[in-house]
Design an enzyme around this catalytic site. Structure first.
Site, PDB file in Angstrom:
ATOM      1  N   TYR A 112       0.304   5.765   5.350  1.00  0.00           N
ATOM      2  CA  TYR A 112       2.004   4.933   4.346  1.00  0.00           C
ATOM      3  C   TYR A 112       2.367   5.197   5.251  1.00  0.00           C
ATOM      4  O   TYR A 112       1.829   4.173   6.867  1.00  0.00           O
ATOM      5  CB  TYR A 112       2.930   6.232   3.899  1.00  0.00           C
ATOM      6  CG  TYR A 112       2.802   7.305   4.774  1.00  0.00           C
ATOM      7  CD1 TYR A 112       2.895   7.544   6.702  1.00  0.00           C
ATOM      8  CD2 TYR A 112       2.584   8.829   5.032  1.00  0.00           C
ATOM      9  CE1 TYR A 112       2.731   8.310   7.460  1.00  0.00           C
ATOM     10  CE2 TYR A 112       2.882   9.891   5.928  1.00  0.00           C
ATOM     11  CZ  TYR A 112       3.660   9.529   6.936  1.00  0.00           C
ATOM     12  OH  TYR A 112       3.629  10.413   8.041  1.00  0.00           O
ATOM     13  N   THR A 113       3.495   3.382   4.804  1.00  0.00           N
ATOM     14  CA  THR A 113       4.002   2.450   5.860  1.00  0.00           C
ATOM     15  C   THR A 113       4.619   2.740   6.459  1.00  0.00           C
ATOM     16  O   THR A 113       5.485   2.278   8.220  1.00  0.00           O
ATOM     17  CB  THR A 113       4.452   1.794   5.163  1.00  0.00           C
ATOM     18  OG1 THR A 113       5.642   2.030   4.247  1.00  0.00           O
ATOM     19  CG2 THR A 113       3.206   1.087   4.422  1.00  0.00           C
ATOM     20  N   GLU A 175      -2.441   0.680   2.319  1.00  0.00           N
ATOM     21  CA  GLU A 175      -0.844   1.500   2.682  1.00  0.00           C
ATOM     22  C   GLU A 175      -0.406   1.092   1.527  1.00  0.00           C
ATOM     23  O   GLU A 175       0.088   0.526   0.620  1.00  0.00           O
ATOM     24  CB  GLU A 175      -0.594   0.168   3.315  1.00  0.00           C
ATOM     25  CG  GLU A 175      -1.166   0.104   5.054  1.00  0.00           C
ATOM     26  CD  GLU A 175      -0.327   0.958   6.275  1.00  0.00           C
ATOM     27  OE1 GLU A 175       0.273   1.877   5.869  1.00  0.00           O
ATOM     28  OE2 GLU A 175      -1.231   0.919   7.161  1.00  0.00           O
ATOM     29  N   HIS A 223      -5.913   8.580   7.090  1.00  0.00           N
ATOM     30  CA  HIS A 223      -5.467   8.092   7.985  1.00  0.00           C
ATOM     31  C   HIS A 223      -6.148   8.980   8.771  1.00  0.00           C
ATOM     32  O   HIS A 223      -6.417   9.243  10.373  1.00  0.00           O
ATOM     33  CB  HIS A 223      -4.185   6.953   8.760  1.00  0.00           C
ATOM     34  CG  HIS A 223      -4.561   6.388  10.036  1.00  0.00           C
ATOM     35  ND1 HIS A 223      -3.510   5.584  10.022  1.00  0.00           N
ATOM     36  CD2 HIS A 223      -5.308   5.447  10.187  1.00  0.00           C
ATOM     37  CE1 HIS A 223      -3.558   4.791  11.364  1.00  0.00           C
ATOM     38  NE2 HIS A 223      -5.450   5.212  11.482  1.00  0.00           N
TER      39      HIS A 223
END
Length: 341
Positions: A112-113, A175, A223
């Site tokens: 996620y960003t 992302e 991640h």
């Protein structure tokens, strides 16, 4: 004597030319491994493969996929072809493609960003971090491609899974626009949910990628899985089980297997929790599953963060980094279902 040698030489030349004319061109087909004697590169017996190469606007493409997922080492190139252009010479694809090759793309990593849509685009296109794809949160049907799949994007950083390191080299990164988490008054991480539209986009995109590159379930990761001491994304609210159940993407444990491990897991937690030998066993199980952890028999910070990463992915109801009976049973069920090959 000279005349005799000339006649012999001419006969050999004619025979050689005749042999080459009789070689038939064949359409390229996947070949099953067979035991056979290799022919030297300079031999006249080479059979020419007719590659199904397409040309669009001067760019060549080869879209035949002959990958064998059980080996992942018998894969024809897929997509655009980059070729040399040596001055004064012509590069031809008479014998293209060789089957002794594989994809660079072995992993699919989800992130996620921690930024809204506009800032996510700006950072991922203008700074020293990137991803192959960006899934916005605008409710539309668009997915932004930022990097060619054949190129490395800078999304994973220092990372590892099982025997592989530096996963930028071997992965595709997605992302997802999401604000991440905020800590509440008690210090607990409170994560931002993902919209249904985003989840559908990610699922469709991931499905396309894993099919094209034969990416196994064990290589579809968060991640936080590949960098557990540094990262939390995409966090516990990302619906990994939904992707597994509805789209056949990624890993999930079998409930029956988890239940079979529960009684023993409860006994372990109740009687052995702080014993260095038990801690070492848990750390070894985490390492065996894929996490980059060095067993040392201590409940240290690295172990807590690694357990937390496991919980984000497979036990999102509780993600405190503490090994309870259910977490321990889930880890054992995962290792049973996805053994290291």
């Amino acid at each position: 004597m000279r005349k005799t040698l000339y006649i012999i030489g001419l006969s050999i030349f004619v025979f050689s030319c005749t042999s080459q004319k009789n070689v038939k061109k064949s359409t390229y087909k996947p070949r099953s491994p067979v035991s056979q004697t290799k022919t030297g590169v300079g031999s006249q017996n080479l059979v020419k493969n007719k590659a199904d190469v397409e040309t669009e606007h001067g760019v060549e493409f080869f879209r035949t996929n002959i990958a064998d997922i059980t080996k992942n080492d018998n894969t024809a190139s897929y997509g655009s072809i980059v070729s040399a252009k040596p001055a004064g010479y012509k590069v031809v694809k008479t014998h293209f493609p060789a089957i002794a090759q594989n994809f660079r793309q072995k992993y699919l990593i989800l992130h996620y960003t921690v930024l809204p849509d506009d800032k996510s685009i700006e950072v991922l296109t203008q700074q020293s971090v990137s991803a192959h794809y960006l899934v916005n949160n605008l409710g539309d049907n668009e997915i932004y491609q930022l990097v060619d799949e054949n190129k490395r994007s800078y999304h994973a950083g220092i990372s590892a899974w099982r025997t592989d390191k530096n996963l930028n080299d071997t992965s595709i990164g997605i992302e997802i626009v999401n604000l991440g988490y905020k800590a509440d008054a008690a210090g607990l991480k409170v994560f931002e949910p993902f919209s249904d539209e985003q989840v559908k986009k990610v699922a469709a995109l991931a499905k396309d990628i894993v099919i094209r590159y034969n990416i196994p379930a064990t290589n579809v990761l968060a991640h936080s899985d590949i960098a557990p001491t540094r990262k939390q994304d995409p966090g516990p609210l990302f619906p990994w089980k939904k992707l597994y159940d509805e789209y056949q993407i990624g890993m999930w444990y079998d409930e029956m297997a988890k239940q079979n491990f529960m009684s023993l897991a409860e006994a372990d937690i109740a009687t052995r929790y702080n014993e260095p030998s038990f801690i070492f066993v848990v750390q070894t199980a985490l390492q065996k599953f894929g996490y980059d952890i060095l067993p040392n028999g201590k409940w240290d910070d690295a172990t807590k963060k690694t357990v937390e990463a496991l919980q984000y992915h497979f036990r999102p109801q509780i993600y405190n980094g503490i090994v309870d009976a259910e977490t321990w049973a889930i880890l054992q069920a995962l290792n049973q279902k996805y053994p290291t090959k």
